[in-house]
Enzyme design. Structure first.
Site, short mmCIF file in Angstrom:
data_model
loop_
_atom_site.label_atom_id
_atom_site.label_comp_id
_atom_site.label_asym_id
_atom_site.label_seq_id
_atom_site.Cartn_x
_atom_site.Cartn_y
_atom_site.Cartn_z
N ASN A 1 -21.58 -70.69 74.46
CA ASN A 1 -22.02 -69.42 75.09
C ASN A 1 -21.04 -68.38 74.58
OD1 ASN A 1 -23.94 -69.60 77.78
ND2 ASN A 1 -22.79 -71.50 77.48
N ASN B 1 -15.32 -78.29 82.25
CA ASN B 1 -16.45 -77.84 81.44
C ASN B 1 -16.76 -79.01 80.51
OD1 ASN B 1 -18.18 -76.61 79.62
ND2 ASN B 1 -17.02 -74.71 79.50
N LYS C 1 -13.96 -80.08 77.89
CA LYS C 1 -13.51 -79.01 76.99
C LYS C 1 -11.99 -78.86 77.02
CE LYS C 1 -14.69 -74.12 76.06
NZ LYS C 1 -15.54 -73.02 76.53
N GLU D 1 -12.90 -68.86 82.55
CA GLU D 1 -12.86 -70.32 82.36
C GLU D 1 -11.50 -70.89 82.77
OE1 GLU D 1 -14.81 -72.45 79.18
OE2 GLU D 1 -15.43 -70.54 78.36
N CYS E 1 -17.91 -75.03 72.58
CA CYS E 1 -17.74 -73.60 72.37
C CYS E 1 -16.41 -73.20 71.71
CB CYS E 1 -17.97 -72.84 73.68
SG CYS E 1 -18.22 -71.08 73.34
N GLU F 1 -23.60 -75.43 75.68
CA GLU F 1 -22.56 -75.53 76.73
C GLU F 1 -23.16 -75.05 78.07
OE1 GLU F 1 -19.82 -72.20 76.42
OE2 GLU F 1 -18.18 -73.38 77.25
N1 CDV Z 1 -17.64 -70.14 76.16
C1 CDV Z 1 -16.67 -69.86 75.28
O1 CDV Z 1 -15.79 -70.66 75.04
N2 CDV Z 1 -16.77 -68.65 74.68
C2 CDV Z 1 -15.76 -68.15 73.78
C3 CDV Z 1 -15.65 -66.65 73.87
C4 CDV Z 1 -14.94 -66.25 75.11
C5 CDV Z 1 -14.89 -66.06 72.74
C6 CDV Z 1 -16.04 -68.55 72.34
O2 CDV Z 1 -15.10 -68.98 71.67
O3 CDV Z 1 -17.15 -68.37 71.86
#
Ligand code: CDV
Length: 317
Positions: A195, A109, A126, A145, A170, A46
């Site tokens: 991430n 994103n 996203k 975000e 993510c 990501e």
């Molecule tokens: N980049 C993300 O979406 N990170 C989230 C963190 C904030 C929990 C994740 O679900 O990994």
């Protein structure tokens, strides 16, 4: 057999001062390694072109927008597309997208799936944006975000690489709906970049479980939908924030077929037979035979226990 040789193209930290061209050189190095190993596709994390900027509260929109791409490919990313075409390898890449539609600016994103000729096949924005929209100074670092992006509209799949490929980013990987919406479209391989900080400010009691939860959700999503899942981290200590690694390639059985072992730039490789999805999709998880959608109405009618999908109050039980 329908083989797709896949590389999980994990990245170590990207410094705030690192230029797009420097990052593209790192991505290109991983792409060359993947192709030398016979890969058809490399999956990157990501927001793979910059540091994970939602960790900072910023008010200056010009400063924020420096992390966004206005065109894809742009002058600094074009060499990656050219290399893909030259080597004959596809890629999946996450980045911050700024687009203007009907005179309005939108920021997402996003991620793109690129074919072996270096042409964009599909884009995903996203859906599940975690974190918060306002500055919360009590946190060791922010997760803004919800401030910097608007959510995407849904989960599509693309016919590519001889199969049905799905895309997620993510936090999407923690939601069973992500996989099931794609499962209902016959997905055979779900690509996910992430991430994930080790430390979760609102729930530090989860910190020791962050790698376990990462694998748990992707293994469950794979098995319950009879699909390959490729999860790829931007890992390591980035601008003082420790992020998990744990990039892995998961088979439709739910088993981990390959995994990265460092928190730096690294590839993990697997020979993914898309036909391994068939025995799950045609037996235990034959949706046409076994699902009972009339029993699942609350899933789309409600947002949660207290709210309806449109945000009005849910009737009390
Ligand atoms: N980049 C993300 O979406 N990170 C989230 C963190 C904030 C929990 C994740 O679900 O990994």
């Amino acid at each position: 057999m329908r083989l797709v040789n896949v590389a999980a193209g994990q990245l170590g930290p990207i410094a705030r001062s690192e230029t797009r061209s420097e990052v593209v050189a790192r991505l290109s190095g991983l792409m060359r390694q993947a192709r030398e190993s016979g890969c058809d596709l490399i999956v990157y994390p990501e927001l793979a072109l910059t540091t994970f900027f939602p960790r900072w509260y910023m008010e200056d929109q010009a400063e924020i927008d420096r992390f966004f791409e206005r065109e894809m490919p742009g002058p600094e990313t074009q060499p990656l597309f050219a290399l893909a075409g030259e080597l004959g390898i596809g890629f999946y890449l996450g980045y911050a997208e700024l687009t203007v539609e009907d005179g309005l600016v939108h920021r997402y994103n996003s991620s793109i799936l690129v074919d072996k000729r270096g042409a964009i096949l599909a884009k995903y924005r996203k859906v599940h944006l975690p974190g918060h929209a306002q500055h919360e100074p009590w946190r060791k670092f922010q997760h803004l975000e919800k401030r910097y992006f608007e959510p995407g509209a849904g989960f599509g799949v693309a016919e590519a690489f001889g199969g049905v490929i799905g895309m997620a980013i993510c936090n999407d990987r923690r939601w069973s709906e992500t996989y099931r919406v794609m499962g209902l479209q016959g997905v055979e391989m779900v690509l996910i970049g992430y991430n994930t900080p080790v430390h979760n400010p609102p729930a530090p009691e989860h910190d020791d479980l962050s790698l376990f939860h990462n694998q748990l959700v992707m293994q469950a999503g794979a098995y319950q939908n009879g699909t390959w899942v490729i999860g790829v981290a931007k890992a390591g200590v980035e601008e003082g924030v420790d992020q998990i690694g744990g990039s892995c390639i998961i088979a439709p059985s739910g088993e981990v077929a390959a995994a990265c072992i460092t928190k730096g730039d690294e590839i993990a490789l697997a020979r993914c037979d898309l036909d391994l999805c068939n025995s799950y999709k045609s037996t235990t998880f034959n949706f046409d035979v076994h699902r009972q959608p009339q029993a699942y109405r609350l899933i789309v009618e409600r947002k949660g226990r207290n709210l309806m999908a449109d945000g009005t109050a849910a009737p009390s039980a």
